[in-house]
Design an enzyme around this catalytic site. Structure first.
Site, PDB file in Angstrom:
ATOM      1  N   PRO A  53       0.835  -1.202   0.000  1.00  0.00           N
ATOM      2  CA  PRO A  53       0.000   0.000   0.000  1.00  0.00           C
ATOM      3  C   PRO A  53       0.872   1.255   0.000  1.00  0.00           C
ATOM      4  O   PRO A  53       1.836   1.336   0.756  1.00  0.00           O
ATOM      5  CB  PRO A  53      -0.777  -0.108   1.314  1.00  0.00           C
ATOM      6  CG  PRO A  53      -0.625  -1.521   1.760  1.00  0.00           C
ATOM      7  CD  PRO A  53       0.647  -2.011   1.197  1.00  0.00           C
ATOM      8  N   GLN A  89      -6.078  -2.431   2.568  1.00  0.00           N
ATOM      9  CA  GLN A  89      -5.548  -2.207   3.910  1.00  0.00           C
ATOM     10  C   GLN A  89      -6.456  -1.189   4.590  1.00  0.00           C
ATOM     11  O   GLN A  89      -6.599  -0.062   4.116  1.00  0.00           O
ATOM     12  CB  GLN A  89      -4.113  -1.676   3.829  1.00  0.00           C
ATOM     13  CG  GLN A  89      -3.441  -1.511   5.168  1.00  0.00           C
ATOM     14  CD  GLN A  89      -2.066  -0.886   5.024  1.00  0.00           C
ATOM     15  OE1 GLN A  89      -1.957   0.282   4.671  1.00  0.00           O
ATOM     16  NE2 GLN A  89      -1.020  -1.642   5.282  1.00  0.00           N
ATOM     17  N   TYR A 140      -0.295   4.538  14.175  1.00  0.00           N
ATOM     18  CA  TYR A 140      -1.688   4.831  13.890  1.00  0.00           C
ATOM     19  C   TYR A 140      -2.555   4.335  15.061  1.00  0.00           C
ATOM     20  O   TYR A 140      -2.047   3.831  16.060  1.00  0.00           O
ATOM     21  CB  TYR A 140      -2.106   4.191  12.576  1.00  0.00           C
ATOM     22  CG  TYR A 140      -1.522   4.857  11.349  1.00  0.00           C
ATOM     23  CD1 TYR A 140      -0.827   6.061  11.419  1.00  0.00           C
ATOM     24  CD2 TYR A 140      -1.651   4.276  10.101  1.00  0.00           C
ATOM     25  CE1 TYR A 140      -0.299   6.664  10.293  1.00  0.00           C
ATOM     26  CE2 TYR A 140      -1.121   4.878   8.959  1.00  0.00           C
ATOM     27  CZ  TYR A 140      -0.446   6.072   9.064  1.00  0.00           C
ATOM     28  OH  TYR A 140       0.065   6.671   7.953  1.00  0.00           O
TER      29      TYR A 140
END
Length: 199
Positions: free
Chosen positions: A23, A99, A183
């Site tokens: 990604p 993702q 994250y």
């Protein structure tokens, strides 16, 4: 390396080889929607021979993006553009992969080449970032962080589930949860970011 070009099957999904396009955030979305650029990019990678082709991370909520230019999967209006991408990947012989993520404390940013600090909530391109505890990420990411309530954490679980259902509808065959890079998922698991005392 001997098996690099041999097929690989996992849970009924067969890749033509073991080469994966990771990604990569492209900052080319509007309202979180994928468009012609993404169809071209992912389709060309599949045509070039990748067995598994990931789109960029797709945000599960608008506040889960890195920037306003990032793609998402938080509403049904985004599914059509994603279907175009998955159809092209499949037409070119690849397996479409997704993702799912939420940037948590690291969101509300400009496109990286602008080299600007994290936007505050009152900026036209900014929003209130959130995390398990009210601790800024650090570095150029100094924006105050809203501590998620227990209900908001449970809502993020539901957001992930809804995004996964949309991913199936969009034609993805491989799903990954983004729990790295500081994250939200990683923050919940980190004693440095998560200083909660509840469950």
């Amino acid at each position: 390396m001997a098996d690099l070009f041999s097929p690989f099957t996992l849970k009924g999904v067969t890749l033509r080889n073991r080469i994966v396009m990771s990604p990569m955030t492209m900052y080319r979305s509007v309202d979180g929607k994928m468009n012609d650029f993404h169809v071209m990019l992912m389709g060309s990678r599949a045509a070039g021979g990748f067995g598994l082709v990931f789109t960029e991370q797709l945000a599960i909520t608008p506040e889960g993006r890195t920037s306003l230019g990032c793609a998402g999967i938080w509403n049904d209006d985004q599914v059509e553009g994603l279907q175009r991408v998955t159809r092209m990947i499949k037409d070119m012989g690849g397996v479409p992969a997704i993702q799912l993520g939420h940037t948590g404390r690291k969101g509300s940013e400009a496109k990286p080449w602008l080299k600007l600090p994290q936007f505050p909530p009152d900026h036209p391109e900014g929003w209130q970032v959130s995390g398990p505890s009210p601790l800024p990420y650090g570095g150029q990411r100094t924006q105050p962080v809203k501590e998620l309530t227990r209900e908001e954490i449970h809502q993020r679980h539901r957001d992930y589930a809804a995004a996964a259902r949309r991913a199936v509808e969009a034609g993805f065959e491989w799903l990954e949860m983004h729990y790295a890079h500081g994250y939200l998922g990683a923050s919940l698991l980190s004693p440095l970011a998560n200083q909660r005392s509840d469950e």
